[in-house]
Structure formats: C-alpha cells, structure tokens
Design a protein around this motif. Structure first.
Motif, PDB file in Angstrom:
ATOM      1  N   UNK A  80       0.827  -1.206   0.000  1.00  0.00           N
ATOM      2  CA  UNK A  80       0.000   0.000   0.000  1.00  0.00           C
ATOM      3  C   UNK A  80       0.865   1.262   0.000  1.00  0.00           C
ATOM      4  N   UNK A  81       0.461   2.242  -0.795  1.00  0.00           N
ATOM      5  CA  UNK A  81       1.222   3.470  -0.986  1.00  0.00           C
ATOM      6  C   UNK A  81       0.291   4.669  -1.092  1.00  0.00           C
ATOM      7  N   UNK A  82       0.931   5.847  -0.984  1.00  0.00           N
ATOM      8  CA  UNK A  82       0.370   7.113  -1.461  1.00  0.00           C
ATOM      9  C   UNK A  82      -1.074   7.356  -1.005  1.00  0.00           C
ATOM     10  N   UNK A  83      -2.032   7.291  -1.937  1.00  0.00           N
ATOM     11  CA  UNK A  83      -3.414   7.673  -1.645  1.00  0.00           C
ATOM     12  C   UNK A  83      -4.191   6.617  -0.866  1.00  0.00           C
ATOM     13  N   UNK A  84      -3.538   5.530  -0.469  1.00  0.00           N
ATOM     14  CA  UNK A  84      -4.201   4.599   0.452  1.00  0.00           C
ATOM     15  C   UNK A  84      -4.417   5.282   1.797  1.00  0.00           C
ATOM     16  N   UNK A  85      -3.494   6.168   2.161  1.00  0.00           N
ATOM     17  CA  UNK A  85      -3.627   6.922   3.413  1.00  0.00           C
ATOM     18  C   UNK A  85      -3.197   6.102   4.615  1.00  0.00           C
ATOM     19  N   UNK A  86      -2.722   6.756   5.677  1.00  0.00           N
ATOM     20  CA  UNK A  86      -2.211   6.019   6.838  1.00  0.00           C
ATOM     21  C   UNK A  86      -3.274   5.221   7.588  1.00  0.00           C
ATOM     22  N   UNK A  87      -4.482   5.750   7.688  1.00  0.00           N
ATOM     23  CA  UNK A  87      -5.529   5.049   8.443  1.00  0.00           C
ATOM     24  C   UNK A  87      -5.967   3.788   7.713  1.00  0.00           C
ATOM     25  N   UNK A  88      -6.295   3.924   6.422  1.00  0.00           N
ATOM     26  CA  UNK A  88      -6.723   2.751   5.650  1.00  0.00           C
ATOM     27  C   UNK A  88      -5.583   1.748   5.515  1.00  0.00           C
ATOM     28  N   UNK A  89      -4.348   2.230   5.392  1.00  0.00           N
ATOM     29  CA  UNK A  89      -3.203   1.319   5.313  1.00  0.00           C
ATOM     30  C   UNK A  89      -3.095   0.490   6.585  1.00  0.00           C
ATOM     31  N   UNK A  90      -3.266   1.154   7.729  1.00  0.00           N
ATOM     32  CA  UNK A  90      -3.194   0.443   9.009  1.00  0.00           C
ATOM     33  C   UNK A  90      -4.331  -0.566   9.144  1.00  0.00           C
ATOM     34  N   UNK A  91      -5.516  -0.190   8.661  1.00  0.00           N
ATOM     35  CA  UNK A  91      -6.660  -1.103   8.733  1.00  0.00           C
ATOM     36  C   UNK A  91      -6.446  -2.316   7.827  1.00  0.00           C
ATOM     37  N   UNK A  92      -5.878  -2.098   6.659  1.00  0.00           N
ATOM     38  CA  UNK A  92      -5.581  -3.212   5.760  1.00  0.00           C
ATOM     39  C   UNK A  92      -4.537  -4.137   6.372  1.00  0.00           C
ATOM     40  N   UNK A  93      -3.525  -3.566   6.998  1.00  0.00           N
ATOM     41  CA  UNK A  93      -2.500  -4.378   7.641  1.00  0.00           C
ATOM     42  C   UNK A  93      -3.088  -5.200   8.788  1.00  0.00           C
ATOM     43  N   UNK A  94      -3.993  -4.571   9.555  1.00  0.00           N
ATOM     44  CA  UNK A  94      -4.630  -5.282  10.663  1.00  0.00           C
ATOM     45  C   UNK A  94      -5.465  -6.456  10.170  1.00  0.00           C
ATOM     46  N   UNK A  95      -6.093  -6.294   9.005  1.00  0.00           N
ATOM     47  CA  UNK A  95      -6.941  -7.346   8.445  1.00  0.00           C
ATOM     48  C   UNK A  95      -6.112  -8.453   7.795  1.00  0.00           C
ATOM     49  N   UNK A  96      -5.016  -8.066   7.122  1.00  0.00           N
ATOM     50  CA  UNK A  96      -4.200  -9.045   6.393  1.00  0.00           C
ATOM     51  C   UNK A  96      -2.727  -8.890   6.790  1.00  0.00           C
ATOM     52  N   UNK A  97      -2.375  -9.169   8.030  1.00  0.00           N
ATOM     53  CA  UNK A  97      -1.013  -8.889   8.510  1.00  0.00           C
ATOM     54  C   UNK A  97       0.082  -9.681   7.816  1.00  0.00           C
ATOM     55  N   UNK A  98      -0.247 -10.816   7.246  1.00  0.00           N
ATOM     56  CA  UNK A  98       0.762 -11.633   6.580  1.00  0.00           C
ATOM     57  C   UNK A  98       0.878 -11.340   5.085  1.00  0.00           C
ATOM     58  N   UNK A  99       0.054 -10.405   4.614  1.00  0.00           N
ATOM     59  CA  UNK A  99       0.050 -10.097   3.188  1.00  0.00           C
ATOM     60  C   UNK A  99       0.350  -8.630   2.884  1.00  0.00           C
ATOM     61  N   UNK A 100      -0.060  -7.736   3.762  1.00  0.00           N
ATOM     62  CA  UNK A 100       0.064  -6.304   3.496  1.00  0.00           C
ATOM     63  C   UNK A 100       1.423  -5.791   3.946  1.00  0.00           C
TER      64      UNK A 100
END
Length: 279
Positions: A247-267
């Motif tokens: 995840x980069x750029x316009x994903x934004x820090x909040x959504x990036x963190x939420x994606x990482x929390x959901x898929x920690x082994x992939x994101x």
C-alpha cells in the motif's frame, strides 16, 4: 527470470536513507525486457531519490503515466531534460484540465505541462486506450471499466467540461495500471487506482484468464473512500486469492493500518526505498 520493483517516490520514506518523501508516486520496474518507470512523482524528489537508491535514470527505457495528475506526472519534464527522448505510454486524456474542489477552495491539480512542452523535451507519446503489451510481459491496462457500484470515485476531484466550461465530476477515463507477468503470478502496479481497486483487479483477472494474482502494489485511493466502499473492498480482498498487497500514497495512513490489521501476513507499506524482487 527476475523482476525487481522499487518505490522511488511516495509520501514517506520507509527506512533510514538520504531519500525524501513527497505527495506523489513513482515506481521503477526492472524486467529482462527493460526498465520502466510508472509515474514520476510531483518532481521534487524523483532524480535525487533515483540516485540515492542506486539507479541511473539514463537506463530507463520508457515511462508510463497512470493518469494526468501533477503528483504522478509532475516529474516528467525534469526527467526528460535529464535523460533525453523516451517513449511515454498513457491514455490521451492525461492533458485534461483538472481540479480539487472543496467548499471554499479550488486548486489546479492536473498535468502541469502542455503536450508541446513535453514533446520538445523528448516525450514520444504512445496513447493507448486498450490493454496493450508495451514490452514482453509488461501490459498497460488502457481504459478500466467501472462495474463495482461502491467504487464511485472521489467527489472532490473534478475536471472542466469542454462544452460548458464548468466543472463536472472527473470520470478518470485515463486511469490506468500495469500488469507484470512473473513466475509467481500476475503483479499489478497501481498509480492512484481512481478506477477502483476491485474494478482494476477484476479487469486484469479477466484479461489474463484469472491467472494467479501474486501482488498489487501502489496507490489504492482508499484514503478518501467512505466506510461502505472500504467495507466492500475488505470483503472482496478476503475472498480473493493473492499473496501480497503493497500500500502506498493515496491509500492513506488510516486505511493502510486497517488493511495491515486485516491481512497482517500479506500487506506491507510500499514507501520510498521499498524493493521487491520476484524470482
């Protein structure tokens, strides 16, 4: 066959190196067929970051523009002035006049140079509207159909109607992405993903007969997405078979963190200095 992907421009720097971040995106792709730069950032960091990361800009074979926004195309002119004539692949709508429009403010955010100025600096434009191989194993999307109802776009992003001269919601017909064929599966490189992450992935899955999806890397434009769209995206990714999401750029820090929390082994966070080698 080894593929290397390096993030050159992004909002932040991911490790202690003498590179700089800026609001923008650029990604260098190295394949046996050549070296391709997807986007050029805003222009303030591209050349210096290439040097810091050990890349000679003169070895870049071609440039791809994902769309006509300044934070993705602003570095094109200084790059061409440094390295000379190069092919530039993009949709013809990259020169449309564009704005960010809020309640009390309107800012120009389109490509900051005219076609004539860029061509004088060496841009050899190849305007593409369809899925096209620009090199063996490297594919430009062309127009990505909008089929996912939740991915309706950012209402703050507008363009001029050439007939009335008034602003209208920007349909981003020119929004494009790259697909790289690798031994591990398809790698999708995203500029800003104004067409929507689901729409973009499904377009390439159909175009490559649902070939295994190894990675998606770049801006997802989920930063300004509302909760309904983000929920739909999470549910889609949960059903999707994929290995990595950078995840980069316009994903934004909040959504990036939420994606990482959901898929920690992939994101993972694809900041300046991030390098991915696919053998």
């Amino acid at each position: 066959m080894t593929i290397q992907i390096d993030i050159i421009c992004e909002n932040s720097v991911g490790r202690p190196i003498a590179a700089c971040g800026e609001h923008g995106f650029a990604c260098l792709v190295q394949t046996p067929a050549g070296r391709w730069l997807l986007d050029t950032g805003r222009g303030a960091t591209l050349l210096d970051n290439l040097k810091v990361l050990g890349h000679d800009p003169h070895t870049i074979d071609g440039i791809v523009l994902s769309h006509g926004h300044a934070d993705h195309a602003g570095g094109l002119l200084p790059l061409l002035r440094e390295i000379g004539p190069r092919p530039v692949y993009a949709h013809p709508d990259i020169f449309v006049e564009r704005f960010w429009q809020g309640k009390h403010e309107q800012r120009a955010i389109g490509l900051p140079y005219t076609r004539a100025v860029l061509e004088a600096a060496g841009a050899d434009f190849h305007f593409l509207k369809d899925l096209t191989a620009i090199a063996p194993g490297v594919h430009f999307s062309g127009v990505i159909p909008r089929r996912e109802s939740q991915e309706s776009g950012d209402p703050h992003l507008v363009r001029l109607n050439p007939d009335s001269g008034r602003t209208i919601p920007d349909p981003f017909v020119d929004d494009a992405a790259l697909a790289i064929e690798t031994r591990r599966g398809l790698v999708i490189l995203l500029g800003c993903c104004h067409a929507g992450l689901i729409n973009t992935i499904e377009f390439f899955r159909a175009g490559f007969a649902e070939k295994h999806l190894h990675a998606m890397i770049g801006g997802t434009h989920l930063g300004p997405a509302d909760d309904a769209q983000f929920k739909a995206t999470l549910e889609y990714l949960d059903r999707l078979s994929f290995d990595r999401l950078g995840v980069s750029h316009c994903t934004g820090p909040i959504r990036s963190a939420q994606l990482y929390a959901k898929f920690p082994n992939k994101v993972f966070f694809a900041n300046v200095g991030t390098s991915l080698t696919i053998a």
